[in-house]
Design an enzyme around this catalytic site. Structure first.
Site, short mmCIF file in Angstrom:
data_model
loop_
_atom_site.label_atom_id
_atom_site.label_comp_id
_atom_site.label_asym_id
_atom_site.label_seq_id
_atom_site.Cartn_x
_atom_site.Cartn_y
_atom_site.Cartn_z
N ASN A 146 77.24 122.84 16.86
CA ASN A 146 76.12 123.53 16.20
C ASN A 146 76.59 123.84 14.78
O ASN A 146 77.32 124.80 14.57
CB ASN A 146 75.78 124.81 16.97
CG ASN A 146 74.76 125.67 16.25
OD1 ASN A 146 74.12 125.21 15.29
ND2 ASN A 146 74.58 126.91 16.69
N HIS A 176 68.70 130.12 20.06
CA HIS A 176 70.04 130.58 19.69
C HIS A 176 69.99 132.07 19.35
O HIS A 176 69.00 132.55 18.80
CB HIS A 176 70.59 129.78 18.51
CG HIS A 176 72.03 130.04 18.26
ND1 HIS A 176 72.46 131.13 17.53
CD2 HIS A 176 73.15 129.40 18.67
CE1 HIS A 176 73.78 131.12 17.50
NE2 HIS A 176 74.22 130.09 18.18
N GLY A 230 81.31 133.42 16.79
CA GLY A 230 81.85 133.54 15.44
C GLY A 230 82.82 134.71 15.26
O GLY A 230 83.17 135.06 14.15
N GLU A 288 75.92 131.84 25.94
CA GLU A 288 76.68 132.30 24.79
C GLU A 288 76.67 133.83 24.73
O GLU A 288 75.70 134.43 24.28
CB GLU A 288 76.06 131.75 23.50
CG GLU A 288 76.04 130.24 23.43
CD GLU A 288 76.01 129.74 21.99
OE1 GLU A 288 76.90 128.96 21.65
OE2 GLU A 288 75.14 130.16 21.21
N SER A 339 83.13 131.00 20.12
CA SER A 339 84.54 130.87 19.72
C SER A 339 85.31 129.88 20.58
O SER A 339 86.51 130.04 20.81
CB SER A 339 85.23 132.23 19.69
OG SER A 339 84.62 133.07 18.72
N LYS A 366 74.98 124.98 12.37
CA LYS A 366 74.26 126.11 11.74
C LYS A 366 73.87 125.73 10.31
O LYS A 366 73.60 124.56 10.06
CB LYS A 366 75.12 127.38 11.81
CG LYS A 366 75.63 127.63 13.23
CD LYS A 366 76.22 128.98 13.44
CE LYS A 366 76.65 129.10 14.91
NZ LYS A 366 77.17 130.41 15.24
N GLU A 370 71.18 133.73 17.05
CA GLU A 370 70.91 134.02 15.63
C GLU A 370 69.40 133.91 15.35
O GLU A 370 68.87 134.64 14.52
CB GLU A 370 71.72 133.06 14.74
CG GLU A 370 73.19 133.46 14.73
CD GLU A 370 74.16 132.30 14.53
OE1 GLU A 370 73.74 131.23 14.05
OE2 GLU A 370 75.35 132.48 14.86
#
Ligand code: PGA
Length: 248
Positions: free
Chosen positions: A9, A94, A170, A164, A210, A11, A96
């Site tokens: 991904n 996702h 991250g 996730e 991660s 991003k 985010e």
């Protein structure tokens, strides 16, 4: 048997030129890949990446899709638009997108169905926040997402789920392999119960958060974990390739 699937991904990283360079570096390193390999790229990189991955095992993915087929939705991209370009996978929901762009369980569900209707494979993301985990609400939160995000799906072998934990994205903080395995086991069990008779046993569930060249082997050795959704480490060719080649 479920075939492992490793998806990058990217991003909001890589211009089209940078994307070409990254794919050129990854390509020779993943020739022997035994798993499905996907890169989910910014929409504007799709044409460049489509060309760059030719002749390789890498498949093309997007990071979001709108639920309408077309219409007055400025700035959005539809499933048929992605499909026509040769996109095969698309990330939906996702964390985010949920956090910064107002994505809800309802819109995640609508986008997932739109992707399926167009013949795309949605990679549907679910997961709990740190506060939710620490207050012992992980299973409750996941159960809610499981009940709402997948309504109306007839064949779960056609989707991928990415578990996730938001606190691991991250942050360098990975769920331990045992934690990830246990939670993914819970997800699969719960989904089998709610969506009985709909091929849930063949649905692949990835871990994301991660995941990197160092911990991929251990995570992938877990029986419930069918793959990874890789953010940061997918931006470095040797790291991404090491994850893809976890079994070599
Ligand atoms: P990360 O991101 O690997 O950088 O933690 C994973 C993701 O957000 O999909």
């Amino acid at each position: 048997m479920r075939k492992p699937i490793i998806a990058g991904n990217w991003k909001m990283n890589n211009t089209a030129r940078e994307a070409e360079a990254l794919i050129a570096a990854v390509k020779p390193l993943v020739k022997q890949a035994k798993c499905d390999v996907v890169v989910c790229v910014p929409a504007i990189d799709i044409p460049a990446v489509k060309k760059a991955i030719r002749g390789s095992k890498i498949r093309l993915g997007a990071q979001n899709v709108h639920f309408a087929e077309k219409g007055a939705y400025t700035g959005e991209i539809s499933a048929p638009m992605l499909k026509e370009y040769g996109v095969q996978y698309v990330i939906v929901g996702h964390s985010e997108r949920r956090q910064y762009f107002g994505e809800t369980d309802e819109t995640v569900n609508k986008r997932t169905l739109a992707a399926l209707n167009a013949g795309l494979i949605p990679i549907v993301c679910i997961g709990e926040s740190l506060e939710e985990r620490e207050s012992g609400r992980t299973e409750e939160v996941l159960a809610r997402q499981i009940e709402k995000d997948f309504v109306g799906i007839e064949d779960f072998s056609k989707i991928v789920v990415a578990y996730e934990p938001i606190w691991a994205i991250g942050t360098g903080k990975t769920a331990t392999a045992a934690q990830a395995n246990e939670t993914i086991g819970f997800i699969r069990k719960k989904m089998k119960k709610i969506y009985a008779g709909k091929n849930v046993g063949r649905m692949r569930i990835q871990y994301g958060g991660s995941m990197n060249a160092k911990n991929a082997k251990e995570l992938m050795a877990m029986p419930e974990i069918d793959g990874g959704l890789i953010g940061g480490a997918s931006l470095k060719a040797p790291d991404f390739a090491a994850i893809v080649n976890f079994d070599q």
